[in-house]
Design an enzyme around this catalytic site. Sequence first.
Site, PDB file in Angstrom:
ATOM      1  CD  GLU A 180      46.295  63.568  56.020  1.00  0.00           C
ATOM      2  OE1 GLU A 180      46.726  62.455  55.683  1.00  0.00           O
ATOM      3  OE2 GLU A 180      46.636  64.630  55.446  1.00  0.00           O
ATOM      4  CD  GLU A 377      43.943  60.485  53.037  1.00  0.00           C
ATOM      5  OE1 GLU A 377      45.131  60.636  52.658  1.00  0.00           O
ATOM      6  OE2 GLU A 377      43.208  61.418  53.398  1.00  0.00           O
TER       7      GLU A 377
END
Length: 479
Positions: A180, A377
């Site tokens: 991320e 995710e």
Amino acid sequence: MIVKKLTLPKDFLWGGAVAAHQVEGGWNKGGKGPSICDVLTGGAHGVPREITKEVLPGKYYPNHEAVDFYGHYKEDIKLFAEMGFKCFRTSIAWTRIFPKGDEAQPNEEGLKFYDDMFDELLKYNIEPVITLSHFEMPLHLVQQYGSWTNRKVVDFFVRFAEVVFERYKHKVKYWMTFNEINNQRNWRAPLFGYCCSGVVYTEHENPEETMYQVLHHQFVASALAVKAARRINPEMKVGCMLAMVPLYPYSCNPDDVMFAQESMRERYVFTDVQLRGYYPSYVLNEWERRGFNIKMEDGDLDVLREGTCDYLGFSYYMTNAVKAEGGTGDAISGFEGSVPNPYVKASDWGWQIDPVGLRYALCELYERYQRPLFIVENGFGAYDKVEEDGSINDDYRIDYLRAHIEEMKKAVTYDGVDLMGYTPWGCIDCVSFTTGQYSKRYGFIYVNKHDDGTGDMSRSRKKSFNWYKEVIASNGEKL
């Protein structure tokens, strides 16, 4: 006319995802050094986690023990195998391998731990999917070098990458560099910038210029790692990883549409560089317009071009709607100009639940990059209730995942997206990154551990465990 029903590929990678710092525990065992997440206190919904300069007496640091995957990994992997996992995403804790980050030689005890864990996964034919940097930077590099503001850290990261690539070149095929990485765009919220880079941007005179300098160093480090992987084993695939939160224009007002596009572009720069291999004109124009001086060394741009990633992994939890004027969100939340979307529901933590947004995200990313995608995710954090008979009836989690898998399948079978796999987040309960809670649970596997630190760490299957087992066995046909 006969209409053929299309299905997911037979080699589709079903599995689950965690991060070392959220599950392993054993923060000072086996020669491991302290990482940046080892100085994050517990928090709660609405109560931010505190970043301390060092481990302080009297403070509670939930990541120190987490759910003790370090001591339970064989038991946990056996449960993953029972569900039928084809892959398992986790990270290698940088400080297990280089406790301070700047050592010349790695810690053999740390390397041996991951040898054993990967062997256990492969025993059950579960492919490891490994993130190199998932909020686990050595604390020493922050304290002594200023973290990623210092060019020297590029070399330390590449050394770490080369060591683990060489050690596990016959055990791990799928890698990602930085988790991320685009969450640094939320630099006004200290937790996001700090965990992505070890930098508290609000402490710097020009936070955004500092952020772009940090990012340049990380982009170069990522590209050098990709090049190293191809040299060590050309069969390895190295991806980048994006936190994907599609931003819808709140209305068809052209100002709202333009605001949404510009807001998304601020996030796409991270993958534009890692997948296309160059800085896009819109960010170069921003630097010139704002007088930013991003220091680069000779050859850096060649490295970026030569070290593009093989695939794009991304997280997806929600969408947001934004408007140019009158939005209720602020820059600290990372969604400046955001407004509640009246067409979707929200979780207990205020995250908007939008399964169709996952299909939208898949199409947007694939059309932009034409690279394989990997949903690494996706999940539903909730308070789980243990019934008197020990059962946990998490139908809300099943409903959430079912709806998202349905939209994921449409993206593959209707829209033609090249999708490698799907690993729901927190397949076993873990410490929440944003709040430091145990009670914000995502897993198919319940861990008896609580926000006050009590609990015996015992594992049990939730209702969603058997549901996901059937999903995998049917390759997504039985939902």
